[in-house]
Design an enzyme around this catalytic site. Structure first.
Site, mmCIF file in Angstrom:
data_model
loop_
_atom_site.group_PDB
_atom_site.id
_atom_site.type_symbol
_atom_site.label_atom_id
_atom_site.label_comp_id
_atom_site.label_asym_id
_atom_site.label_seq_id
_atom_site.Cartn_x
_atom_site.Cartn_y
_atom_site.Cartn_z
ATOM 1 N N TYR A 39 0.836 -1.210 0.000
ATOM 2 C CA TYR A 39 0.000 0.000 0.000
ATOM 3 C C TYR A 39 0.873 1.264 0.000
ATOM 4 C CZ TYR A 39 -3.857 3.122 1.281
ATOM 5 O OH TYR A 39 -4.796 4.125 1.292
ATOM 6 N N LYS A 63 1.218 4.088 -2.954
ATOM 7 C CA LYS A 63 0.822 5.490 -2.757
ATOM 8 C C LYS A 63 2.015 6.441 -2.929
ATOM 9 C CE LYS A 63 -3.570 4.700 -2.008
ATOM 10 N NZ LYS A 63 -4.590 5.138 -2.980
HETATM 11 P P1 NAD Z 1 -13.726 2.347 -0.066
HETATM 12 O O1 NAD Z 1 -13.331 0.918 0.076
HETATM 13 O O2 NAD Z 1 -14.879 2.865 0.708
HETATM 14 O O3 NAD Z 1 -13.974 2.686 -1.604
HETATM 15 C C1 NAD Z 1 -13.079 2.246 -2.606
HETATM 16 C C2 NAD Z 1 -13.891 1.882 -3.845
HETATM 17 O O4 NAD Z 1 -12.958 1.465 -4.853
HETATM 18 C C3 NAD Z 1 -14.849 0.705 -3.597
HETATM 19 O O5 NAD Z 1 -16.154 1.042 -4.026
HETATM 20 C C4 NAD Z 1 -14.271 -0.416 -4.453
HETATM 21 O O6 NAD Z 1 -15.248 -1.287 -5.015
HETATM 22 C C5 NAD Z 1 -13.541 0.377 -5.545
HETATM 23 N N1 NAD Z 1 -12.519 -0.447 -6.197
HETATM 24 C C6 NAD Z 1 -11.626 -1.289 -5.606
HETATM 25 N N2 NAD Z 1 -10.893 -1.892 -6.560
HETATM 26 C C7 NAD Z 1 -11.324 -1.412 -7.762
HETATM 27 C C8 NAD Z 1 -10.951 -1.660 -9.102
HETATM 28 N N3 NAD Z 1 -9.986 -2.549 -9.425
HETATM 29 N N4 NAD Z 1 -11.586 -0.987 -10.086
HETATM 30 C C9 NAD Z 1 -12.556 -0.105 -9.778
HETATM 31 N N5 NAD Z 1 -12.964 0.166 -8.531
HETATM 32 C C10 NAD Z 1 -12.346 -0.486 -7.534
HETATM 33 O O7 NAD Z 1 -12.410 3.162 0.255
HETATM 34 P P2 NAD Z 1 -12.119 4.720 0.505
HETATM 35 O O8 NAD Z 1 -11.639 4.834 1.883
HETATM 36 O O9 NAD Z 1 -13.215 5.573 -0.004
HETATM 37 O O10 NAD Z 1 -10.830 4.846 -0.430
HETATM 38 C C11 NAD Z 1 -10.786 5.665 -1.582
HETATM 39 C C12 NAD Z 1 -9.333 5.998 -1.843
HETATM 40 O O11 NAD Z 1 -8.820 6.734 -0.729
HETATM 41 C C13 NAD Z 1 -8.413 4.784 -2.016
HETATM 42 O O12 NAD Z 1 -7.479 5.040 -3.043
HETATM 43 C C14 NAD Z 1 -7.713 4.701 -0.679
HETATM 44 O O13 NAD Z 1 -6.453 4.072 -0.776
HETATM 45 C C15 NAD Z 1 -7.605 6.158 -0.322
HETATM 46 N N6 NAD Z 1 -7.388 6.428 1.088
HETATM 47 C C16 NAD Z 1 -8.327 6.080 2.014
HETATM 48 C C17 NAD Z 1 -8.062 6.341 3.353
HETATM 49 C C18 NAD Z 1 -9.043 6.010 4.434
HETATM 50 O O14 NAD Z 1 -8.682 6.156 5.609
HETATM 51 N N7 NAD Z 1 -10.244 5.602 4.127
HETATM 52 C C19 NAD Z 1 -6.874 6.948 3.727
HETATM 53 C C20 NAD Z 1 -5.951 7.289 2.768
HETATM 54 C C21 NAD Z 1 -6.220 7.018 1.440
#
Ligand code: NAD
Length: 258
Positions: free
Chosen positions: A158, A162
């Site tokens: 991860y 990133k």
């Molecule tokens: P989430 O799991 O709620 O949403 C992620 C979405 O991406 C899901 O709907 C999933 O089905 C979709 N997805 C996964 N693999 C996929 C693929 N191969 N093709 C298309 N869609 C796909 O997660 P989130 O927390 O909303 O995360 C969104 C972004 O934010 C991600 O890139 C995550 O790494 C990043 N992020 C999240 C956090 C956190 O604390 N939630 C922190 C830092 C970064």
């Protein structure tokens, strides 16, 4: 930023079926955009479209695996055919993968996280840029993470993915600044989305992080991250290029309180 900031604009949001992506899709649509929401989870992105339509906004929904080149190429062809242009892309879909120490990390799992989080951003920009430029320019926002700045134990794939998103964003911004495409990254901290809820259920230590490691003493709301994505994509950020905006309740301040 006005409520019609994105009137007449076409915005692509990946990972639009959940969390940050869903909130961003709603926020862009609320500001007048036609949103093309995509997600691996078709039902979830159809629900996002329904939420937007219910609020009087405009949206399309499509199942796309953002790590698959043919699907990404087909998506951009679809947007060109349906909407004729693309003004903004929010490359946001991502996964965390299971936590393992590096020496135990299954190689196939490492490759999967890199494909979904990093290859997807490369493929996304590769196919989005020609269409955005054809329309006279626009903006791309790529979702990185505080893991682009730190080394969270157990999360080698991860964090590597990133850090890679940050690097790709800088290169793409450099190459396209003179072509009227602004490209930036967004680094959310601990945000209360299904991704974090699943990680917290698997590891109670992770759940405690919100109150121990974050100066704000709470996790972020998806809408707080989406607001930053919308700002980066808007004309209000017209001179912001190649940056990574950290939105983390102070998690990476790195100082201490006396
Ligand atoms: P989430 O799991 O709620 O949403 C992620 C979405 O991406 C899901 O709907 C999933 O089905 C979709 N997805 C996964 N693999 C996929 C693929 N191969 N093709 C298309 N869609 C796909 O997660 P989130 O927390 O909303 O995360 C969104 C972004 O934010 C991600 O890139 C995550 O790494 C990043 N992020 C999240 C956090 C956190 O604390 N939630 C922190 C830092 C970064």
């Amino acid at each position: 930023m006005s409520n019609d900031e994105f009137n007449g604009k076409v915005v692509l949001v990946t990972g639009a079926g959940s969390g940050i992506g869903r909130e961003a899709a709603l926020a862009f649509a609320a500001r007048g955009a036609l949103v093309h929401g995509v997600d691996l989870n078709e039902q979830a992105v159809i629900e996002t479209r329904a939420l937007i339509t219910k609020l009087g906004g405009k949206a399309e929904a499509m199942r796309v695996d953002v790590s698959a080149e043919r699907e990404v190429a087909a998506l951009i062809e679809h947007i060109a055919a349906r909407s004729g242009r693309l003004d903004v892309a929010f490359n946001n879909a991502g996964i965390t993968g299971q936590a393992h120490r590096l020496e135990d990390y299954p190689t196939a799992d490492f490759d999967k996280v890199i494909a979904v989080n990093l290859r997807s951003v490369f493929l996304g920009m590769k196919y989005q840029l020609p269409l955005i430029k054809k329309g006279g320019g626009g903006a791309i926002v790529n979702t990185a993470s505080v893991a682009a700045l730190t080394g969270p134990g157990g999360m080698s794939a991860y964090a590597a993915s990133k850090h890679g998103v940050h690097g790709l964003t800088r290169v793409a911004a450099m190459e396209n600044a003179a072509h009227r495409v602004r490209i930036n990254a967004l680094a959310p901290g601990w945000t209360e989305t299904p991704m974090v809820q699943v990680a917290s259920a698997q590891n109670p230590g992770f759940a405690k992080l919100a109150t121990t490691a974050i100066p704000a003493k709470r996790g972020g709301q998806p809408s707080e991250i989406a607001a930053a994505a919308v700002w980066l994509a808007s004309d209000a950020a017209s001179y912001v290029m190649g940056q990574m905006l950290v939105v983390d309740g102070g998690m990476t301040i790195g100082g201490f309180e006396l």
